[in-house]
Design an enzyme around this catalytic site. Structure first.
Site, PDB file in Angstrom:
ATOM      1  CG  HIS A 116      -0.529   0.225   2.522  1.00 28.23           C
ATOM      2  ND1 HIS A 116      -0.564   1.462   3.108  1.00 28.23           N
ATOM      3  CD2 HIS A 116      -0.042  -0.619   3.463  1.00 28.23           C
ATOM      4  CE1 HIS A 116      -0.124   1.360   4.368  1.00 28.23           C
ATOM      5  NE2 HIS A 116       0.209   0.114   4.598  1.00 28.23           N
ATOM      6  CG  ASP A 176       2.391   0.986   8.187  1.00 31.44           C
ATOM      7  OD1 ASP A 176       2.030   0.805   7.024  1.00 31.44           O
ATOM      8  OD2 ASP A 176       1.639   0.811   9.164  1.00 31.44           O
ATOM      9  CD  GLU A 212      -2.742  -1.522   5.384  1.00 33.34           C
ATOM     10  OE1 GLU A 212      -2.534  -2.524   6.086  1.00 33.34           O
ATOM     11  OE2 GLU A 212      -2.494  -0.363   5.804  1.00 33.34           O
ATOM     12  CD  GLU A 213      -1.886   2.460   7.582  1.00 37.22           C
ATOM     13  OE1 GLU A 213      -2.559   1.788   8.374  1.00 37.22           O
ATOM     14  OE2 GLU A 213      -0.634   2.440   7.574  1.00 37.22           O
ATOM     15  CG  ASP A 262       1.670  -2.958   5.509  1.00 31.39           C
ATOM     16  OD1 ASP A 262       2.196  -1.855   5.722  1.00 31.39           O
ATOM     17  OD2 ASP A 262       0.474  -3.174   5.746  1.00 31.39           O
ATOM     18  CG  HIS A 320      -0.137   3.626  12.353  1.00 33.25           C
ATOM     19  ND1 HIS A 320      -1.334   2.978  12.494  1.00 33.25           N
ATOM     20  CD2 HIS A 320       0.464   3.024  11.300  1.00 33.25           C
ATOM     21  CE1 HIS A 320      -1.445   2.032  11.573  1.00 33.25           C
ATOM     22  NE2 HIS A 320      -0.348   2.036  10.840  1.00 33.25           N
TER      23      HIS A 320
HETATM   24  C1  LIG Z   1      -0.615  -6.021  12.645  1.00 29.95           C
HETATM   25  C2  LIG Z   1      -0.136  -4.731  12.090  1.00 29.95           C
HETATM   26  O1  LIG Z   1       0.590  -4.036  12.727  1.00 29.95           O
HETATM   27  N1  LIG Z   1      -0.557  -4.417  10.874  1.00 29.95           N
HETATM   28  C3  LIG Z   1      -0.145  -3.222  10.198  1.00 29.95           C
HETATM   29  C4  LIG Z   1       0.343  -3.478   8.844  1.00 29.95           C
HETATM   30  C5  LIG Z   1       1.466  -4.451   8.794  1.00 29.95           C
HETATM   31  O2  LIG Z   1       2.582  -4.084   9.089  1.00 29.95           O
HETATM   32  O3  LIG Z   1       1.196  -5.576   8.419  1.00 29.95           O
HETATM   33  C6  LIG Z   1      -1.215  -2.196  10.176  1.00 29.95           C
HETATM   34  O4  LIG Z   1      -0.966  -1.127  10.607  1.00 29.95           O
HETATM   35  N2  LIG Z   1      -2.391  -2.506   9.664  1.00 29.95           N
HETATM   36  C7  LIG Z   1      -3.448  -1.529   9.675  1.00 29.95           C
HETATM   37  C8  LIG Z   1      -4.653  -2.065   8.997  1.00 29.95           C
HETATM   38  C9  LIG Z   1      -5.714  -1.042   8.981  1.00 29.95           C
HETATM   39  C10 LIG Z   1      -7.086  -1.594   9.081  1.00 29.95           C
HETATM   40  O5  LIG Z   1      -7.357  -2.673   8.655  1.00 29.95           O
HETATM   41  O6  LIG Z   1      -7.958  -0.906   9.570  1.00 29.95           O
HETATM   42  C11 LIG Z   1      -3.776  -1.196  11.121  1.00 29.95           C
HETATM   43  O7  LIG Z   1      -3.993  -0.039  11.430  1.00 29.95           O
HETATM   44  O8  LIG Z   1      -3.789  -2.102  11.922  1.00 29.95           O
END
Ligand SMILES: CC(=O)N[C@@H](CC(=O)O)C(=O)N[C@@H](CCC(=O)O)C(=O)O
Length: 893
Positions: free
Chosen positions: A539, A549, A586-587, A615, A695
């Site tokens: 993404h 990220d 994606e976020e 990611d 984030h």
């Molecule tokens: C588990 C995790 O930290 N996921 C990350 C992305 C990654 O590094 O794989 C992540 O930040 N994912 C987002 C997905 C957003 C969503 O589905 O709402 C998150 O905020 O968790």
């Protein structure tokens, strides 16, 4: 609720609904100009981005605050010139590589001396070792004895004088007869030989395979590994972190155009921008507040600072506001109650203690026993709270773990974790179009109808603000038990209760029901099964500048696309199509990838052989892979040949030293729709094992450059892994899927399910025997199935690399069956899928209802066990067994 058209005044540069989608009748394009790309030096009127955004530049300064969006520093579009921009690049070696790159760029094999030199450099890398591959081209030797040339010449001379004067029937003499017969024989021999070649299918298969070129696969692998360039990776990351790019904003759009231009420059085919119209929210600068109210509740005694300190450097003045994606808008007040990690158990504990949580404001910390932030908010909602604040505690990801950013890896006192609170394990993708692509004109649910949104407002906080709140509830409610005490300094830990000081949580925001977002695709069409594809996705949207990220992944994907584009320019093509995809949003609940999957579902179920996800690609030094079990063999092969120069060992050695395992896929990134909805075997690769300021604005280029990956070594290594993995999956005659490991893994997952139920003391209520039998069917089918591969190998080896068309077609069918095994595990019955969450169709993999991130096996069975609906549990077990048995049979029938 704020109107869709309410104005948003930056910073950060987020368009309002008006700015982003409305002002241009007849066009869905935003009416704001894109920032000029730092890697594109062309004047605006020449750029593609400009021509797409054909509207004049916005000059009305009233629409843009003076401190609003500023274009990033100008860097050249020319990769060569990017090198000269950074002051800290080493010169000698870089210049050499650059020269080589330029040589490769301009090579014309048919032309002048410069092309000869470049072709020789190419040959050095690739062609010198041709062909060591088992498809060796070897014609049978044969000789045909023809009459001697002198005889023929003499005869011709003798007759030539007469034919010149008048026409005569040729006189039949013995020499002419012999010559004629000889010629006829020769013609028959040649024709016969051609016929034999034709029936042996040598031409058909070989020309289709190589398109007139031969590439030694080993040399191609070496080339891919050797071409990865850490400086280019660094420069790309610098570019992609140059300004904020939340989904649907102008920064995001500008970067989408950059990806598109890069794909085109690399020579990728069918470069496409694919847009969707989805529900997003954006923060308003003065729309958010967390305040402690005076006793009469009329005025604020204290206001939370909310925003992170200005990190400065390149994004100074453009830092994104702190908020939760997909949060509920609202302005609520209530007594403050602390609830540890915000799990359902934590809220139950409060109620067991007799603490009334109705209408209160929950303060909970990130991570812990409820890792998914959305489910914290949902649990608070179910416990009757009016709002929820989530803060980053130093004991979980702050100074108690290690040095905070910007000097270290952890969250500083002002660091805030943004993130979405949509319920991604309940509804994935656009929450208003679950199950179908959010293209223009498609039907949509309302925000009230969707089960994917929480119903109470929430905001994220730094511990600096949480500390003040926690101090104010000291002495209210109960003293916290040990496992509820966080690491915020100078705090006595109390729960608070309905008499706690009243806190106001205000979250007014811009909500856009149909915000345009942009996925970008480019491909290299394969030469054999060109409808079958290996998809690589990452993404592009980020909450902040997003160095880790997701843009470490973006830099890597583009670097690998560049190298494969270069191979394509040399005449190389893979057997199967390779597709590169840059996802948007994606976020916000994995929207871009999910909408793409939903829009192209049938094609993907049939033709997508594998999906590789990047990611948060680089945050540490440990290589991790989470995947469908089919990837076990191939990932070992790949990491065996990538060497870590810092830790002085191959990735495989390091993996073995720490007893690495192929991990299970959770549900936190863009592989979810591929794996759980389309049934495409998926893998997520990364270097992790260490923290990063997740984030937060501290996740920026400077952090990556100094702390995350000095020298971009791990960006380089992951590019090598990705490049090699693509080669294995797209260009091996037999798809290198480890079907045996799938059978083994199913057995393990079943054991894991049994154990989980046993721990709950509920396994007496159902019988897992049907699935056990089904797993045995898979084991048998796989060993039967794989026999063909041995036969194929023997046949091809014994005929010196010849593969008749019939055998080639059977190989194609064999590969398709292997790839479709996973699709066979989908519950595609009408209304099938996990009950109440029917978007998720895979019977083995899928998110857990109350744990979005963790891997879960047999999620539908677990849901039913959690609901203690035993007849349903058995029904799902039986169905799952039938589906697994069906997939096993499809391998061999
Ligand atoms: C588990 C995790 O930290 N996921 C990350 C992305 C990654 O590094 O794989 C992540 O930040 N994912 C987002 C997905 C957003 C969503 O589905 O709402 C998150 O905020 O968790």
């Amino acid at each position: 609720m704020p109107s869709e058209k309410s104005q948003y005044i930056p910073p950060p540069p987020i368009p309002t609904y008006d700015e982003a989608t409305a002002g241009n009748p007849g066009s869905s394009r935003p009416n704001w100009p894109p920032p000029s790309s730092p890697i594109d030096t062309r004047p605006d009127h020449e750029t593609e981005a400009q021509s797409l955004l054909s509207r004049p530049r916005q000059t009305d300064s009233s629409r843009r605050a003076p401190q609003g969006y500023r274009p990033p520093y100008v860097e050249s579009d020319d990769e060569g010139s990017q090198w000269t921009l950074d002051d800290d690049e080493s010169d000698g070696e870089d210049a050499q590589v650059r020269r080589e790159m330029q040589e490769l760029e301009v090579e014309d094999p048919l032309n002048d001396t410069s092309s000869r030199s470049s072709s020789s450099s190419w040959r050095k890398r690739i062609a010198s070792s041709l062909p060591q591959w088992k498809w060796r081209w070897r014609l049978p030797r044969f000789t045909v004895r023809l009459p001697r040339q002198s005889d023929v010449a003499n005869n011709a001379d003798t007759e030539s004088g007469e034919t010149r004067t008048r026409f005569r029937l040729p006189s039949i003499n013995s020499a002419a007869v012999i010559l004629l017969i000889g010629r006829l024989l020769a013609i028959f021999l040649v024709l016969g030989f051609l016929y034999l070649l034709f029936v042996s299918d040598l031409f058909t298969n070989m020309t289709r395979r190589i398109g007139g070129h031969m590439f030694d696969p080993e040399a191609v692998r070496q080339y891919v590994q050797g071409e990865v360039n850490s400086d280019m990776l660094r420069n790309r990351l610098k570019h992609f972190t140059g300004y904020p790019h939340i989904a649907g904003t102008e920064g995001d759009y500008a970067l989408a155009m950059d990806v598109r231009n890069d794909f085109m420059k690399f020579g990728l085919e069918d470069v496409t921008v694919d847009d969707y119209y989805v529900y997003l929210n954006y923060p308003k600068a003065d729309g958010r507040a967390v305040e402690i109210m005076s006793a009469d509740g009329k005025e604020a005694k204290w206001k939370a600072l909310l925003e992170e300190e200005e990190v400065g450097e390149r994004t100074a003045g453009r830092q994104t506001l702190v908020f939760h994606g997909h949060s509920k808008a609202g302005d609520v007040k209530g007594p403050l109650i602390y609830a540890n990690y915000g799990s359902r158990e934590d809220f139950k504990r409060l109620s067991d203690k007799g603490i009334n949580t109705k209408g209160a404001i929950a303060l909970v910390r990130y991570y812990g026993t409820q890792g998914d932030r959305a489910l914290k908010v949902k649990a608070a909602e179910l416990a009757g709270f009016a709002g929820c604040l989530i803060y980053s505690d130093p004991a979980d990801d702050g100074f108690l773990k290690g040095e905070p950013a910007p000097l270290g890896r952890y969250m500083p006192l002002d660091g805030v974790q943004r993130g979405a609170v949509s319920l991604m394990s309940w509804v994935v993708g656009d929450v208003l179009t679950p199950g179908w692509g959010s293209k223009k004109g498609q039907p949509r649910m309302t925000t009230e109808q969707t089960p994917g949104l929480v119903k109470i407002p929430s905001l994220p906080l730094a511990w600096r603000d949480a500390q003040v709140l926690l101090r104010h509830i000291q002495g209210f409610g109960e003293r916290c038990p040990d496992d509820w005490r966080g690491g915020v300094p100078e705090i006595e830990w109390w729960t608070g209760n309905s008499s706690s000081p009243v806190v106001r949580l205000k979250n007014e925001q811009d909500e856009v029901e149909r915000q345009e977002i942009w996925n970008v695709y480019g491909k290299i069409v394969g030469v054999e099964q060109n409808e079958k594809s290996i998809i690589i996705g990452n993404h592009r949207d980020a909450w902040t500048s997003g160095a880790t990220d997701p843009n470490s992944g973006t830099a890597i994907m583009l670097e690998v696309a560049r190298i494969f584009g270069d191979l394509l320019a040399r005449g190389w093509r893979p057997l199967r199509t390779i597709e590169f995809m840059s996802w948007d949003a994606e976020e916000y609940n994995l929207i871009g990838s999910t909408e793409f999957v939903e829009q192209n579902l049938e094609t993907l179920q049939k033709n997508a052989f594998a999906y590789i996800n990047l990611d948060t690609a680089i945050s540490g030094q440990e290589f991790h892979a989470a995947a469908s079990p089919v990837f076990r063999k191939v990932i070992y092969k790949v990491i065996d040949r990538v060497f870590d120069p810092i830790l002085n060992a191959t990735l495989r050695t390091l993996w073995d030293e720490r007893n690495g395992e192929l991990e299970g896929l959770g549900a936190g990134s863009d592989y979810v729709a591929f794996q759980d909805i389309a049934g495409t075997s998926s893998i997520d690769i990364r270097f992790g094992g260490a923290a990063h300021p997740y984030h937060s604005s501290y996740d920026n280029f400077a952090w990556m450059d100094r702390i995350g990956d000095q020298g971009f070594i791990y960006h380089n290594l992951l590019s090598q892994v990705l490049g090699l993995l693509i080669l294995e999956l797209s260009d091996k005659p037999i798809l290198p899927f480890d079907m045996g490991n799938y059978a083994l893994a199913l057995g393990r997952y079943l054991g894991n399910l049994w154990q989980w139920a046993e721990d709950k003391g509920v396994n007496k209520h159902f019988n897992l025997e049907p699935i056990k039998n089904a797993v045995q069917e898979v084991e048998k089918a796989v060993s039967e199935f794989e026999k063909w591969e041995t036969e194929w190998q023997q046949s091809v080896v014994s005929s010196n690399g010849w593969e008749p068309v019939g055998l080639g077609q059977r190989r194609g069918d064999y590969n398709t069956r292997m790839a479709n095994f996973e699709t066979g595990l989908l519950d595609l019955e009408l209304g099938g899928g996990i009950p109440n969450r029917t978007q998720f169709k895979h019977v083995v993999f899928g998110p857990q209802l109350w744990s979005g991130y963790d891997e879960a096996y047999f999620p539908a069975i677990r849901d039913a066990i959690d609901a203690e609906d035993w007849p349903l549990v058995q029904k799902i077990i039986d169905k799952t067994a039938r589906i697994i048995t069906g997939a096993a049979k499809a391998l061999i029938e």
